[in-house]
Design a protein around this motif. Structure first.
Motif, PDB file in Angstrom:
ATOM      1  N   ARG A 134      -1.337  33.335 -24.987  1.00 51.88           N
ATOM      2  CA  ARG A 134      -0.345  33.426 -26.055  1.00 51.88           C
ATOM      3  C   ARG A 134      -0.926  33.147 -27.430  1.00 51.88           C
ATOM      4  NH1 ARG A 134       4.594  33.085 -27.255  1.00 51.88           N
ATOM      5  NH2 ARG A 134       4.602  31.089 -28.319  1.00 51.88           N
ATOM      6  N   LEU A 139       4.619  14.848 -12.894  1.00 58.69           N
ATOM      7  CA  LEU A 139       3.643  15.648 -13.651  1.00 58.69           C
ATOM      8  C   LEU A 139       3.668  17.108 -13.198  1.00 58.69           C
ATOM      9  CD1 LEU A 139       0.519  13.313 -13.913  1.00 58.69           C
ATOM     10  CD2 LEU A 139       1.834  14.282 -15.809  1.00 58.69           C
ATOM     11  N   PHE A 140       3.715  17.251 -11.874  1.00 55.00           N
ATOM     12  CA  PHE A 140       3.712  18.592 -11.299  1.00 55.00           C
ATOM     13  C   PHE A 140       4.942  19.396 -11.766  1.00 55.00           C
ATOM     14  CE2 PHE A 140       4.820  21.344  -7.550  1.00 55.00           C
ATOM     15  CZ  PHE A 140       3.811  22.262  -7.756  1.00 55.00           C
ATOM     16  N   PHE A 182       2.808  11.855  -9.541  1.00 59.13           N
ATOM     17  CA  PHE A 182       2.272  13.205  -9.363  1.00 59.13           C
ATOM     18  C   PHE A 182       3.384  14.244  -9.415  1.00 59.13           C
ATOM     19  CE2 PHE A 182      -2.114  12.798  -7.291  1.00 59.13           C
ATOM     20  CZ  PHE A 182      -2.695  13.564  -8.272  1.00 59.13           C
ATOM     21  N   SER A 183       4.475  13.897  -8.668  1.00 51.45           N
ATOM     22  CA  SER A 183       5.599  14.841  -8.599  1.00 51.45           C
ATOM     23  C   SER A 183       6.164  15.124  -9.983  1.00 51.45           C
ATOM     24  CB  SER A 183       6.716  14.271  -7.716  1.00 51.45           C
ATOM     25  OG  SER A 183       6.214  14.048  -6.426  1.00 51.45           O
ATOM     26  N   PHE A 203      -0.913  20.750  -8.354  1.00 51.94           N
ATOM     27  CA  PHE A 203      -0.829  20.268  -9.735  1.00 51.94           C
ATOM     28  C   PHE A 203      -1.920  20.919 -10.593  1.00 51.94           C
ATOM     29  CE2 PHE A 203      -2.011  16.869 -12.852  1.00 51.94           C
ATOM     30  CZ  PHE A 203      -0.900  17.015 -13.657  1.00 51.94           C
ATOM     31  N   SER A 208      -1.181  24.494 -11.213  1.00 55.58           N
ATOM     32  CA  SER A 208      -0.154  24.632 -12.240  1.00 55.58           C
ATOM     33  C   SER A 208      -0.735  24.409 -13.636  1.00 55.58           C
ATOM     34  CB  SER A 208       0.970  23.643 -11.950  1.00 55.58           C
ATOM     35  OG  SER A 208       1.965  23.746 -12.924  1.00 55.58           O
ATOM     36  N   ILE A 224       6.765  23.787 -17.816  1.00 52.08           N
ATOM     37  CA  ILE A 224       6.032  24.396 -18.950  1.00 52.08           C
ATOM     38  C   ILE A 224       5.671  25.840 -18.623  1.00 52.08           C
ATOM     39  CG2 ILE A 224       3.872  24.309 -20.294  1.00 52.08           C
ATOM     40  CD1 ILE A 224       4.053  21.239 -20.086  1.00 52.08           C
ATOM     41  N   ASN A 225       5.210  26.044 -17.391  1.00 48.63           N
ATOM     42  CA  ASN A 225       4.864  27.408 -16.972  1.00 48.63           C
ATOM     43  C   ASN A 225       6.051  28.350 -17.089  1.00 48.63           C
ATOM     44  OD1 ASN A 225       2.152  27.457 -16.369  1.00 48.63           O
ATOM     45  ND2 ASN A 225       2.428  26.607 -14.324  1.00 48.63           N
ATOM     46  N   PHE A 237      -0.757  17.983  -3.092  1.00 50.15           N
ATOM     47  CA  PHE A 237      -0.133  17.842  -4.416  1.00 50.15           C
ATOM     48  C   PHE A 237      -1.154  18.096  -5.530  1.00 50.15           C
ATOM     49  CE2 PHE A 237       3.969  15.287  -3.910  1.00 50.15           C
ATOM     50  CZ  PHE A 237       4.718  16.264  -4.550  1.00 50.15           C
ATOM     51  N   GLN A 261      -0.505  10.695   4.451  1.00 51.38           N
ATOM     52  CA  GLN A 261      -0.223  10.456   3.033  1.00 51.38           C
ATOM     53  C   GLN A 261      -1.334  11.051   2.152  1.00 51.38           C
ATOM     54  OE1 GLN A 261       2.682   8.961   2.419  1.00 51.38           O
ATOM     55  NE2 GLN A 261       2.389   9.464   0.262  1.00 51.38           N
ATOM     56  N   ILE A 270      -2.688  27.384 -14.707  1.00 57.75           N
ATOM     57  CA  ILE A 270      -1.779  28.454 -15.169  1.00 57.75           C
ATOM     58  C   ILE A 270      -1.267  28.146 -16.580  1.00 57.75           C
ATOM     59  CG2 ILE A 270       0.459  29.596 -14.740  1.00 57.75           C
ATOM     60  CD1 ILE A 270      -0.127  29.228 -11.724  1.00 57.75           C
ATOM     61  N   ASN A 271      -0.932  26.836 -16.805  1.00 58.49           N
ATOM     62  CA  ASN A 271      -0.520  26.403 -18.159  1.00 58.49           C
ATOM     63  C   ASN A 271      -1.550  26.819 -19.190  1.00 58.49           C
ATOM     64  OD1 ASN A 271       1.054  23.145 -17.556  1.00 58.49           O
ATOM     65  ND2 ASN A 271       1.838  25.216 -17.434  1.00 58.49           N
ATOM     66  N   LEU A 319       6.792  29.057 -20.696  1.00 54.49           N
ATOM     67  CA  LEU A 319       5.798  29.952 -21.295  1.00 54.49           C
ATOM     68  C   LEU A 319       5.983  31.382 -20.812  1.00 54.49           C
ATOM     69  CD1 LEU A 319       2.576  27.729 -21.179  1.00 54.49           C
ATOM     70  CD2 LEU A 319       3.647  28.658 -23.229  1.00 54.49           C
ATOM     71  N   ILE A 320       6.185  31.484 -19.479  1.00 53.50           N
ATOM     72  CA  ILE A 320       6.341  32.830 -18.918  1.00 53.50           C
ATOM     73  C   ILE A 320       7.602  33.495 -19.470  1.00 53.50           C
ATOM     74  CG2 ILE A 320       6.854  34.102 -16.789  1.00 53.50           C
ATOM     75  CD1 ILE A 320       4.910  32.099 -15.380  1.00 53.50           C
ATOM     76  N   MET A 326       0.835  -1.213   0.000  1.00 55.34           N
ATOM     77  CA  MET A 326       0.000   0.000   0.000  1.00 55.34           C
ATOM     78  C   MET A 326       0.870   1.265   0.000  1.00 55.34           C
ATOM     79  SD  MET A 326      -3.216   1.014   0.275  1.00 55.34           S
ATOM     80  CE  MET A 326      -3.979   2.580   0.406  1.00 55.34           C
ATOM     81  N   PHE A 327       1.807   1.262   0.920  1.00 56.51           N
ATOM     82  CA  PHE A 327       2.717   2.397   1.026  1.00 56.51           C
ATOM     83  C   PHE A 327       3.513   2.552  -0.275  1.00 56.51           C
ATOM     84  CE2 PHE A 327       6.592   4.546   2.225  1.00 56.51           C
ATOM     85  CZ  PHE A 327       6.099   5.604   2.955  1.00 56.51           C
ATOM     86  N   LEU A 365      -1.848  30.613 -19.673  1.00 55.72           N
ATOM     87  CA  LEU A 365      -0.721  31.173 -20.422  1.00 55.72           C
ATOM     88  C   LEU A 365      -0.800  30.802 -21.892  1.00 55.72           C
ATOM     89  CD1 LEU A 365       2.245  30.629 -17.950  1.00 55.72           C
ATOM     90  CD2 LEU A 365       1.433  32.821 -18.814  1.00 55.72           C
ATOM     91  N   SER A 408       4.622  20.350 -15.334  1.00 53.32           N
ATOM     92  CA  SER A 408       3.714  21.481 -15.482  1.00 53.32           C
ATOM     93  C   SER A 408       4.394  22.790 -15.092  1.00 53.32           C
ATOM     94  CB  SER A 408       2.470  21.231 -14.615  1.00 53.32           C
ATOM     95  OG  SER A 408       1.645  22.360 -14.626  1.00 53.32           O
ATOM     96  N   ILE A 409       5.176  22.724 -14.003  1.00 47.60           N
ATOM     97  CA  ILE A 409       5.900  23.920 -13.554  1.00 47.60           C
ATOM     98  C   ILE A 409       6.901  24.367 -14.626  1.00 47.60           C
ATOM     99  CG2 ILE A 409       7.687  24.714 -11.907  1.00 47.60           C
ATOM    100  CD1 ILE A 409       5.013  24.721 -10.579  1.00 47.60           C
ATOM    101  N   GLN A 426       1.213   3.947  -2.857  1.00 50.28           N
ATOM    102  CA  GLN A 426       1.027   5.368  -2.537  1.00 50.28           C
ATOM    103  C   GLN A 426       2.268   6.180  -2.946  1.00 50.28           C
ATOM    104  OE1 GLN A 426      -1.941   6.147  -1.216  1.00 50.28           O
ATOM    105  NE2 GLN A 426      -1.394   8.273  -1.572  1.00 50.28           N
ATOM    106  N   ASN A 427       3.419   5.599  -2.635  1.00 43.39           N
ATOM    107  CA  ASN A 427       4.673   6.248  -2.928  1.00 43.39           C
ATOM    108  C   ASN A 427       4.887   6.443  -4.442  1.00 43.39           C
ATOM    109  OD1 ASN A 427       6.663   7.517  -1.687  1.00 43.39           O
ATOM    110  ND2 ASN A 427       7.917   5.722  -1.196  1.00 43.39           N
ATOM    111  N   SER A 465       2.561   9.030  -5.672  1.00 47.04           N
ATOM    112  CA  SER A 465       3.075  10.333  -5.291  1.00 47.04           C
ATOM    113  C   SER A 465       4.238  10.742  -6.210  1.00 47.04           C
ATOM    114  CB  SER A 465       3.532  10.257  -3.838  1.00 47.04           C
ATOM    115  OG  SER A 465       4.387  11.317  -3.545  1.00 47.04           O
TER     116      SER A 465
END
Lengths: 459, 459
Positions: B30, A15-16, A12-13, B16, B19, A22-23, B12, B5, B22-23, A26-27, A1-2, B26, A19-20, A5-6, A9
């Protein structure tokens, strides 16, 4: 399970983070790469929208084009003989325009350099009559003109004055006026060598001056012994209509010469040597192709003559439109940045056109063209083939006394030889218009040549 | 643990999602909001960079400004009496320019409307001599001019022809030329009422025509019984220099009138009634403030006169620079969109200036100003105070015969009364220049008035 979950997570990280990133990209692209445009966005967007109207490649839409029927977009302005809302329709029986000297053969060069040749001005841009030095002349533009002449080697400008005109057209009379003595016992005689550009005569006559008078063909004054009346000779080199590198005919203390060098560019002629006349006229129209911008200049040796020409320009129009000067500057910057590009493009285009035309005309004994020999060009540093702006066509058959009418019957509109004070056996055909016009001209000439040759055989 | 968790995962998810939003924002800004600019970016960025040079509020940098010392940016062009690299330095002992009629009082209006008045053109824009209808005149611009006159109510244009000129300056002689008979027994007499704009005389003399001759003050021809010689009367309304709403003085079949209405706009005068002269001249210079664009127009009743003026413009300059026509169109679009804004701004500015000037001059018996009464304005639909373009200043003291020199000693450069064929006791002071110039003018006048009044007391 952990574990799950890990790993969730972790996903997600990733993807996140993506996304950051890309931001950030773009900026940064928006605020650094594109320079954070604000008040210019609207004009830039508008210009791109209008430029994106394709008009089927046989026309153009313009920012200041007509907007019809409550629509938002300007209409397509089609090449001659093309029509329909998107210029896709060819009118095959239409008469082709080979009349006016509209220098649109250079349009593709400027389409290619759209970005570097573009400029944007707001309403507050240079509203004043004057530049910061109190003159009506952009110093920056003047120095770019000198650079261009130095590189092309078509005129000596060191130690010379440069005056601007609303096209070289305005400078024709400015020069005649400046060279004519005031209140002399008889008006100065203004002359040109047949065949000559009709505006010399028409403009001189328009002003009905007490100080100068158009007196026709130069050659009839060659052996005239009257040294008391001033003579002003127009020397057009290359000549319009026949492309010859004319030289001054008259000599003497009472003779002044105005050199019209509108066509003295590598597009139209080999450049044997830098011109060095007392008054030399040039124009954007036949150099960069911007006839509509009405910008010309004179290179002048004598300061007093320069001052008189400047005074003429001030009293006639208070100088040349500053918007036109800005545009000329922008165009010359591109010309200088692109090294030989505009000359290579101009020469290649005109030379190919002359070849195609010559090859059609050579199939016929009915028509002939002016003879132009290849010549060494100091700019290209090699011998270059003919590439004239105009064909000076002659109808050779006895019965074809009105050559313009002969061509007209073949659906070609040229300019009548008598407009150039030559006979009706001659017609000037413009070779420097849009490719559409030239292609149609060749097509109509082909038809005319083959049809008429057949006709003569069957007679 | 699971709880933790889970809350971590929730956090997250929120980050996410934020973000991603914002993508999307932007990207949409543009590619939709800014319209995905490509080839125009460079020109837009360049224009914004130049516009961002502040020049301390006492000057401007321009796209076509001088670029010195290998720098990338054009230099600041400072207001008169200001200097230094960023125009922050005031030269207190400098002579203020109240001489030329540079209409920069309207500059702040165009700074405010920078975005809507901006346009961008590439090198390929309208290179041709002609518009799509074969004319040298933008139909779109012509129709906007008619709309403006209809809204302002300062001229009747229905059923009238409109000709364009390189400023109304070119149209002055185009009109004189068109109205003069060719080869008449005696040249037409061109006259104007003193004090008059000197260009009428200078330009008419420049051409030294057999067909017309400048013959001075209108009043000396009023009771002349010679009805065989044509008379051409310039009527300037409002008058330059004194702002009077002049009317024609001469009458008769041999009299033709050219109405110069350059200043007939709500900025400078109440509009009592739409003008309806046979030939009426207007100009962008004094209407929108774009003196440098050299764009003027004539409203003409008679078709034959219109054709002759068009012919003049063709032979003199092949029409008006197309870049100037595009600019005029863009400016008129903003004027029309903004309803009364330019007229309110123009009137308020000029009226306040006249008030300040009058108040200074009223403190002195040494100088006097022309009298202008408030009048009903049909455009604003109320009585409006005076707001002239120029002060027509008179030196009242016996010993101040040379009024220009008196002002010059007080560090003010006006235009000499004799330039307007009036006496040396008069000087024209320009009130329509930049605010910097006007503020300095008031300051110098204040000094002059207080100093000289003191001086006269001590004598």
């Amino acid at each position: 399970m952990f574990q799950i979950q890990n790993s969730k997570s972790y996903g997600f990280s990733v993807l996140f983070l993506t996304s950051i990133i890309i931001n950030v990209l773009l900026i940064s692209k928006r605020y650094v790469g594109e320079g954070d445009l604000t008040w210019t966005k609207r004009a830039a967007t508008e210009a791109e929208a209008v430029a994106a109207i394709s008009c089927s490649g046989h026309g153009r839409a313009y920012l200041d084009g007509l907007i019809l029927d409550g629509k938002q977009e300007p209409i397509c302005e089609c090449s001659d003989c093309y029509g329909g809302p998107d210029c896709s329709q060819l009118f095959p029986n239409c008469t082709v325009n080979a009349n006016s000297g509209d220098p649109l053969f250079l349009e593709p060069f400027w389409v290619k350099h759209a970005g570097s040749s573009a400029f944007l001005v707001a309403g507050w841009h240079r509203m004043s009559y004057m530049y910061s030095d109190g003159s009506y002349i952009s110093q920056e533009l003047e120095s770019h003109i000198r650079k261009v002449h130095a590189i092309v080697g078509n005129a000596i400008t060191e130690g010379r004055y440069i005056a601007f005109g609303v096209g070289s057209t305005q400078l024709l009379n400015a020069a005649v006026r400046a060279l004519s003595p005031r209140n002399a016992s008889s008006p100065a005689r203004v002359v040109a060598s047949i065949p000559f550009y009709p505006v010399y005569e028409e403009q001189t006559n328009l002003f009905q001056s007490m100080d100068f008078k158009f007196e026709g063909d130069t050659s009839s004054w060659k052996n005239n012994s009257d040294v008391y009346t001033d003579m002003i000779e127009f020397v057009t080199s290359p000549n319009n209509p026949d492309g010859k590198l004319n030289q001054a005919v008259l000599e003497g203390e009472n003779v002044k010469t105005i050199y019209d060098h509108a066509y003295y560019w590598p597009h139209f002629t080999p450049i044997p040597t830098p011109a060095d006349g007392d008054i030399m006229l040039f124009s954007m129209s036949k150099f960069t192709g911007h006839a509509g911008s009405r910008f010309g200049w004179a290179v002048i040796k004598d300061e007093a003559i320069y001052q008189r020409m400047i005074r003429y320009s001030q009293l006639n129009t208070i100088g040349v439109c500053r918007d036109s000067q800005l545009r000329a500057l922008k165009l010359l910057k591109v010309v200088l940045q692109q090294r030989n590009d505009i000359y290579e493009f101009g020469y290649a285009t005109m030379m190919k056109r002359w070849e195609r035309l010559s090859s059609v005309i050579s199939m016929s004994e009915r028509f002939s063209l002016q003879k132009i020999a290849p010549n060494y060009c100091n700019f290209f540093q090699k011998v270059r083939d003919p590439s004239p702006a105009y064909a000076w066509l002659k109808c050779e058959r006895e019965e074809d006394k009105d050559c313009h009418a002969v061509l007209r019957a073949g659906k070609i509109d040229g300019r009548e030889g008598n407009r150039f004070s030559a006979g009706d056996r001659y017609v000037r055909l413009s070779l420097l218009r849009r490719q559409d016009d030239f292609d149609l001209l060749i097509q109509k000439l082909n038809q005319l040549v083959s049809r008429k040759e057949d006709g003569s055989k069957s007679m």
